[in-house]
Design a protein around this motif. Structure first.
Motif, PDB file in Angstrom:
ATOM      1  N   PHE A  53       0.855  -1.183   0.000  1.00 46.16           N
ATOM      2  CA  PHE A  53       0.000   0.000   0.000  1.00 46.16           C
ATOM      3  C   PHE A  53       0.893   1.235   0.000  1.00 46.16           C
ATOM      4  N   VAL A  55       0.196   5.393   0.098  1.00 44.10           N
ATOM      5  CA  VAL A  55      -0.823   6.431   0.185  1.00 44.10           C
ATOM      6  C   VAL A  55      -0.391   7.634  -0.648  1.00 44.10           C
ATOM      7  N   VAL A  95      -4.922   5.483  -2.925  1.00 45.48           N
ATOM      8  CA  VAL A  95      -3.877   4.504  -2.628  1.00 45.48           C
ATOM      9  C   VAL A  95      -3.419   3.804  -3.893  1.00 45.48           C
TER      10      VAL A  95
END
Length: 121
Positions: A53, A55, A95
């Protein structure tokens, strides 16, 4: 697939659905996906695949059974294979996900948020 320049902001502006990853690239059996997140997802794991992930905008909480990690803009985290997790975005978050193309959206969990075949944008 031919290689082309991708503007992430432009791609994010092409969709509004939450928890619905869109594929923007592939390399070496991996997919690069964009997703807008808001609210709580579903507890799940990926038995055979790690999941990254990153951001781009906003913040994301990754809940684990023993802790919660908060990611802010520009921060990344790799969830190791087999680790149960639940992404939560109190406000809208953008994301970038990097994961093997075999990764199922919600692992073996079937939920109303499950996406079987993400779209390309």
């Amino acid at each position: 697939m031919k290689s082309e320049k991708v503007n992430l902001k432009d791609k994010f502006e092409l969709f509004n659905e939450y928890w619905t990853p869109k594929i923007v690239g592939e390399l070496n059996g991996q997919q690069v996906k964009l997703a807008k997140l808001k609210g709580e997802f579903v507890w799940h794991d990926h038995k055979e695949e790690d999941e990254m992930f990153l951001v781009i905008k906003g913040s994301l909480q990754l809940e684990f059974r023993d802790k919660t990690i908060t990611l802010n803009e520009g921060e990344t985290y790799i969830v190791p294979r087999g680790v149960e997790h639940n992404p939560v975005a109190p406000e809208e978050a953008w994301v970038l996900l990097f994961e093997p193309e075999t990764t199922r959206h919600t692992g073996k969990v079937k939920d109303k948020l499950t996406i079987e075949n993400p779209d390309w944008i």
